[in-house]
Design a protein around this motif. Sequence first.
Motif, short mmCIF file in Angstrom:
data_model
loop_
_atom_site.label_atom_id
_atom_site.label_comp_id
_atom_site.label_asym_id
_atom_site.label_seq_id
_atom_site.Cartn_x
_atom_site.Cartn_y
_atom_site.Cartn_z
N LEU A 67 8.47 8.97 -34.26
CA LEU A 67 8.64 8.28 -33.14
C LEU A 67 9.59 8.79 -32.00
CD1 LEU A 67 7.87 5.22 -32.79
CD2 LEU A 67 9.98 4.57 -33.40
N ALA A 68 8.90 8.93 -30.84
CA ALA A 68 9.90 9.50 -29.66
C ALA A 68 9.84 8.40 -28.50
CB ALA A 68 8.82 10.61 -29.03
N ALA A 69 10.84 8.06 -27.94
CA ALA A 69 11.13 7.17 -27.21
C ALA A 69 11.57 7.95 -25.82
CB ALA A 69 12.32 6.12 -27.65
N ASP A 70 11.15 7.13 -24.76
CA ASP A 70 11.38 7.31 -23.39
C ASP A 70 12.01 6.21 -22.93
OD1 ASP A 70 11.48 8.23 -20.80
OD2 ASP A 70 9.57 7.91 -20.22
N VAL A 71 13.42 6.41 -22.40
CA VAL A 71 14.27 5.05 -22.08
C VAL A 71 14.79 5.23 -20.75
CG1 VAL A 71 16.03 3.53 -22.63
CG2 VAL A 71 14.75 4.29 -24.30
N TRP A 72 14.73 4.45 -19.65
CA TRP A 72 15.12 4.55 -18.14
C TRP A 72 15.43 3.24 -17.86
CZ3 TRP A 72 10.13 4.09 -19.49
CH2 TRP A 72 9.17 3.56 -18.56
N GLU A 73 16.43 3.16 -16.37
CA GLU A 73 16.61 2.01 -15.91
C GLU A 73 16.53 2.58 -14.36
OE1 GLU A 73 20.87 0.96 -15.86
OE2 GLU A 73 21.30 3.06 -17.02
N THR A 74 16.33 1.35 -13.90
CA THR A 74 15.99 0.94 -12.32
C THR A 74 16.57 -0.17 -11.57
OG1 THR A 74 13.61 2.10 -12.68
CG2 THR A 74 14.32 1.13 -10.61
N THR A 75 17.16 0.20 -10.51
CA THR A 75 17.70 -1.10 -9.80
C THR A 75 16.79 -1.35 -8.52
OG1 THR A 75 19.99 -0.84 -10.38
CG2 THR A 75 19.54 -2.04 -8.49
N TYR A 76 16.15 -2.45 -8.46
CA TYR A 76 15.29 -2.86 -7.23
C TYR A 76 16.06 -3.46 -6.40
CZ TYR A 76 11.51 -1.84 -10.74
OH TYR A 76 10.64 -1.13 -11.54
N LEU A 77 15.90 -3.33 -5.00
CA LEU A 77 16.45 -4.11 -3.91
C LEU A 77 15.41 -5.06 -3.61
CD1 LEU A 77 18.77 -1.55 -2.39
CD2 LEU A 77 19.13 -3.09 -4.06
N HIS A 78 15.18 -6.24 -4.06
CA HIS A 78 14.26 -7.21 -3.30
C HIS A 78 14.64 -7.81 -2.27
CE1 HIS A 78 12.12 -6.61 -7.15
NE2 HIS A 78 13.29 -7.08 -8.05
N LEU A 79 14.04 -7.78 -1.36
CA LEU A 79 14.29 -8.39 0.07
C LEU A 79 13.51 -9.87 0.18
CD1 LEU A 79 15.73 -8.24 2.73
CD2 LEU A 79 13.75 -7.09 3.63
N LEU A 80 14.10 -10.82 0.07
CA LEU A 80 13.55 -12.21 -0.16
C LEU A 80 13.58 -12.82 1.00
CD1 LEU A 80 15.19 -12.98 -3.76
CD2 LEU A 80 13.02 -11.80 -3.29
N PRO A 81 12.64 -13.56 1.41
CA PRO A 81 12.69 -14.36 2.82
C PRO A 81 13.04 -15.81 2.37
CG PRO A 81 10.29 -14.30 1.64
CD PRO A 81 11.12 -13.46 1.02
N GLY A 82 13.24 -16.54 3.48
CA GLY A 82 13.34 -18.12 3.36
C GLY A 82 14.73 -18.40 3.31
N GLU A 83 15.07 -19.70 3.05
CA GLU A 83 16.35 -20.21 2.72
C GLU A 83 16.67 -20.25 1.29
OE1 GLU A 83 18.88 -24.24 4.03
OE2 GLU A 83 16.52 -24.20 4.59
#
Length: 267
Positions: free
Chosen positions: A188-204
């Motif tokens: 069993l071989a694993a590939d693990v990673w992390e990412t931070t998304y910068l979601h630009l959200l509209p509205g109030e």
Amino acid sequence: MTSPTSPTWDPRQYLRHADHRTRPFHDLLARIPDPPAPAPRIADLGCGAGNVTVLLAGRWPRARITGYDNSPQMLGRAAAHAGPLLDFAEADAATWTPGEPYDLIVSNALLQWVPDHIARFPDWLDAITPGGTFALQVPGNFDQPTHVLMRELAGSPRWRDRLGGTLRHADAVLTPAAYLDALTGPGLAADVWETTYLHLLPGEDPVLDWVKGTGLRPVLTALADDPDARDAFLTEYRDLLRTAYPAGPHGTVLPFRRIFAVAHKEK
């Protein structure tokens, strides 16, 4: 007291930010190798409204796919996507044990709701066929203001009697290193990673609107029978979020960290 693992879901609210929520699944899907069988058997564990399950069918049109979820509301929405090779069934990831071999088991933004979910991995991995894959994505943002402020408010004197123990804690998911360790072993071989998304959200108040579809569900469920209390909590929480996530000239930025893992079994 409402369990943090059994909120009532609102598919319409959840899908209001479907584009942003689906992006991590696209990134996970891009790292999953093709299953060994020409007509693979696939499980989507925690399929929700089925909107990402159909992406699995799009990539592997000959696959027989079942989406599993424990929310009647989500399964009702997902049923619209069902077809000859795609169906949906009720199952709770905390207890689900595969009854047949699978070429791919995928879990997208589910396991943060399952306490001690790493203990379920051996059963799921045992069901993976040689050359098959287990893939997951979980949010890694439980130390961010959306969750910290929610927990602090729920634990404040005004709310602790109603909401104490309702919300998940910062350890709802593991570290990437812990997932790597759990998913790496003989054959069993694993590939693990992390990412931070910068979601630009509209509205109030878009961050509040986002959290109403996910992390805030246990609170909304616990206060469902008391609209005045629900609205009072939302007002207090909204004001805290406005300070933590101020609106900018182009919208409100919501940083969102995600953790991914793809474990591949040797043939």
